[in-house]
Design an enzyme around this catalytic site. Structure first.
Site, PDB file in Angstrom:
ATOM      1  CB  THR A 131      -0.846  -0.065   1.296  1.00  0.00           C
ATOM      2  OG1 THR A 131      -1.622  -1.246   1.250  1.00  0.00           O
ATOM      3  CG2 THR A 131      -1.746   1.130   1.512  1.00  0.00           C
ATOM      4  CG  ASN A 169      -4.888  -6.636  -0.422  1.00  0.00           C
ATOM      5  OD1 ASN A 169      -4.418  -6.201   0.618  1.00  0.00           O
ATOM      6  ND2 ASN A 169      -5.475  -7.809  -0.476  1.00  0.00           N
ATOM      7  CB  SER A 219      -9.416  -0.733   4.763  1.00  0.00           C
ATOM      8  OG  SER A 219      -8.113  -0.205   4.680  1.00  0.00           O
ATOM      9  CB  SER A 220      -5.626  -2.137   8.562  1.00  0.00           C
ATOM     10  OG  SER A 220      -6.159  -3.357   8.955  1.00  0.00           O
ATOM     11  CG  ASP A 240      -8.083  -6.143   2.563  1.00  0.00           C
ATOM     12  OD1 ASP A 240      -7.265  -6.966   2.983  1.00  0.00           O
ATOM     13  OD2 ASP A 240      -7.800  -4.957   2.330  1.00  0.00           O
ATOM     14  CB  THR A 262      -3.873  -0.413  -0.868  1.00  0.00           C
ATOM     15  OG1 THR A 262      -3.170  -1.657  -0.870  1.00  0.00           O
ATOM     16  CG2 THR A 262      -5.360  -0.667  -0.690  1.00  0.00           C
ATOM     17  N   GLY A 268       1.241  -1.412   5.149  1.00  0.00           N
ATOM     18  CA  GLY A 268       1.689  -2.495   6.034  1.00  0.00           C
ATOM     19  C   GLY A 268       0.583  -3.441   6.456  1.00  0.00           C
ATOM     20  N   GLY A 269      -0.548  -3.454   5.741  1.00  0.00           N
ATOM     21  CA  GLY A 269      -1.618  -4.403   6.086  1.00  0.00           C
ATOM     22  C   GLY A 269      -2.048  -4.224   7.518  1.00  0.00           C
TER      23      GLY A 269
HETATM   24  O1  DON Z   1      -6.844  -2.014   3.160  1.00  0.00           O
HETATM   25  C1  DON Z   1      -6.060  -2.663   3.806  1.00  0.00           C
HETATM   26  O2  DON Z   1      -5.986  -2.632   5.019  1.00  0.00           O
HETATM   27  C2  DON Z   1      -5.055  -3.538   3.089  1.00  0.00           C
HETATM   28  N1  DON Z   1      -5.556  -3.901   1.770  1.00  0.00           N
HETATM   29  C3  DON Z   1      -3.766  -2.804   3.017  1.00  0.00           C
HETATM   30  C4  DON Z   1      -2.690  -3.613   2.375  1.00  0.00           C
HETATM   31  C5  DON Z   1      -1.368  -3.102   2.695  1.00  0.00           C
HETATM   32  O3  DON Z   1      -1.165  -2.206   3.459  1.00  0.00           O
HETATM   33  C6  DON Z   1      -0.263  -3.775   2.072  1.00  0.00           C
HETATM   34  N2  DON Z   1       0.956  -3.037   2.383  1.00  0.00           N
HETATM   35  N3  DON Z   1       1.911  -2.897   2.767  1.00  0.00           N
END
Ligand code: DON
Length: 569
Positions: free
Chosen positions: A374, A394, A445-446, A416, A392, A466-467
């Site tokens: 992201t 994803n 989402s985060s 997600d 993002t 960072g998910g």
């Molecule tokens: O929306 C979200 O929370 C995830 N799809 C974000 C993915 C993400 O941050 C990947 N990255 N480093």
């Protein structure tokens, strides 16, 4: 320059080489005019040029988003989605949700076989993994409400970047090389990211088809993407690869204005992203849970501080798994989740002497799953309007599907959703009903684009990829400044760690703790795993004298560019 930071070369989940670092540069870019911090030097330069030409923070954000779609294709996008939190110089706040939506033909069990078992990787590595992209509609809508320069002038720098190309960084060369086979496997026509000889730093990436798509967007706004030639290209590729997005889905995509979630932490007001992101609520929950404790006295990443924060984190992620989803489909109990008494109640089982095993922690009684690539940008203009934007695809490079003719990468955001109750997504997050797949619903989402104010004035703009670790990286960066009195760059550089309830483990960068701290935390019941790099925080701090300090994460190619107001002659 960045090479001085590179002590450990690592490969994160996407196979992207990055760095873990103990940077010795602790002061970031400083300027009194405006500041743009993004994941790529080209995008930061484009953003600051817009500011210097008199554009506002939103104008710069629009130019940055389209530029990132060209120069940071692993996450910058027009085939994905995101969130922007906005605060204008008068203190009014707003947020736009241009998160991808499930196609109308999506259904709850679309990633399960006849026995109800998850078909491995279908929600990640397939055309069905794509949600309906939101970025172009989001940017057009954001610009319509707050932009001041003509829309096409903000897309033009990205068109030039795609047409004339730009020098790839070492990180990018390596990512294109390591993902070459994947791009070739997924696409009928080899995309621009594939070449016959290995990429090396400084090679020029030209994206002619993407330039054409951007030209149509510059001329026609959202219709340049969701209708006509580009829409036809997307649908053709969906039909070739078994995807389910239709022309109707594209035409019906709408971004949504949301009220940001807001709360207090000591003397600061925190303004962050509301559902369908869990980020803002989770951040406010975390801050509320640690506020009663003297963290600055306890110190940064000490035994006590880490223990308290980890215990807060496990409780917050348990709530997230149950109570959060798209508010247009599920009644997310926002106010209850950030209620002070509720937060204190949730911490009543906390003991300073022992870790609470995650199996003994359930979601609170009133509250999913997610990923790693992201990108976040922070922008402040000369009036002190501020934009925090996180976007993002994803996973890094989404599902690797590059739409032939249109030259952009599609997201794999459907992962997600909670594709089956309790089944962890690619980043180990679990969920249930609140985040189950439904037609036209947005996946949880985060992402946590966040703005802080102090005494009614802008104080900080912050966010990261960072998910699942997004929330805890923002949490740590905020505390690094507010409690541990770090400057912006220092706070961004500081090593990070993360706990998300399940798995019951603290994953930490190698240099996160001083000798002995980890051992003491193990004695009281914490378990550890090593993660070589967590997040790429890009942030801006307003210094006491009113100037801006950019904090660009040395873990990537992130760059802060500021400009000074010229002295009157
Ligand atoms: O929306 C979200 O929370 C995830 N799809 C974000 C993915 C993400 O941050 C990947 N990255 N480093």
């Amino acid at each position: 320059m960045k090479t001085i930071f590179r002590f450990f070369l690592i490969i994160i989940i996407s196979g992207y080489p990055t760095v873990s670092c103990v940077p010795d540069v602790t002061t970031g870019e400083i300027a009194d005019g405006g500041m743009v911090v993004t994941a790529h030097p080209e995008a930061s330069s484009i953003g600051v040029e817009v500011l210097q030409k008199g554009g506002n923070a939103v104008d710069a954000a629009v130019a940055v988003e389209f530029a990132l779609a060209v120069c940071y294709p692993r996450a910058g996008n027009i085939g994905g989605g995101g969130f922007v939190v906005y605060r204008n110089s008068n203190g009014a706040v707003d947020a736009i949700d241009y998160r991808e939506m499930a196609p109308a033909n999506a259904h709850r069990d679309m990633f399960l076989d006849e026995d109800g078992e998850v078909i491995e990787n279908l929600s990640i590595n397939s055309h069905k993994a794509s949600g309906v992209p939101g970025t172009v509609a989001g940017m057009a809508e954001l610009h319509g409400r707050y932009g001041s320069m003509p829309f096409h002038t903000l897309v033009e720098p990205a068109i030039k970047l795609a047409l004339h190309g730009f020098p790839v960084t070492e990180n990018q060369a390596s990512a294109f090389n390591s993902n070459r086979e994947r791009f070739l496997e997924v696409n009928a026509v080899p995309p621009a990211f594939v070449k016959d000889t290995p990429w090396t730093e400084g090679d020029t990436l030209v994206q002619t088809e993407l330039a054409h798509t951007l030209q149509l967007i510059a001329e026609k706004g959202r219709d340049g993407f969701y209708k006509g030639e580009v829409a036809d290209y997307i649908i053709k590729e969906m039909e070739r690869g078994g995807g389910i997005i239709t022309h109707d889905d594209l035409e019906n995509y709408r971004p949504v204005w949301r009220k940001p979630v807001t709360g207090k932490y000591r003397d600061y007001r925190v303004i962050s992203m509301s559902p369908p992101s869990s980020g803002g609520i989770a951040l406010l929950q975390l801050l509320g849970k640690v506020e009663p404790y003297p963290l600055s006295e306890w110190g940064h990443n000490t035994v006590r501080t880490t223990h308290l924060m980890a215990e807060a984190e496990r409780r917050v992620y348990a709530d997230r798994s149950e109570h959060l989803g798209d508010p247009d489909f599920y009644p997310v109990p926002v106010e209850q989740l950030i209620d002070r008494d509720y937060l204190l109640e949730r911490m009543s089982s906390f003991s300073m002497d022992a870790a609470t095993p995650s199996e003994d922690v359930s979601p609170g009684e009133i509250a999913y799953r997610e990923s790693e690539e992201t990108t976040h940008y922070s922008i402040v203009d000369s009036e002190r309007n501020a934009v925090a934007g996180t976007v993002t695809l994803n996973r890094s490079f989404g599902n690797f599907v590059v739409v032939p003719g249109a030259g952009f990468i599609m997201n794999n955001e459907m992962d997600d959703f909670s594709i089956k109750p309790g089944y962890p997504n690619m980043f180990g997050l679990i969920g249930g009903e609140a985040n189950a797949i439904e037609p036209r619903k947005r996946m949880l989402s985060s992402m946590t684009p966040t703005i802080l104010e102090k005494d009614g004035d802008l104080f900080m703009v912050v966010g990261t990829p960072g998910g699942s670790t997004i929330i805890t990286s923002v949490f740590q960066t905020v505390l690094n400044v507010l409690e541990h009195k770090m400057g912006m760059q220092e706070a961004v550089n500081a090593p990070r760690w993360h706990h998300q309830w399940l798995p019951d483990v603290i994953s930490a960068e190698p240099d996160a703790f001083k000798p002995g701290v980890r051992e003491e935390l193990e004695i009281i019941g914490h378990r550890f795993s090593e993660r070589l790099s967590i997040g790429r925080v890009d942030a801006i701090l307003v210094l006491p004298d009113g100037r801006l300090e950019g904090g660009a994460d040395p873990r990537g190619d992130d760059t802060a560019r500021g400009y000074n107001v010229p002295d009157p002659l």
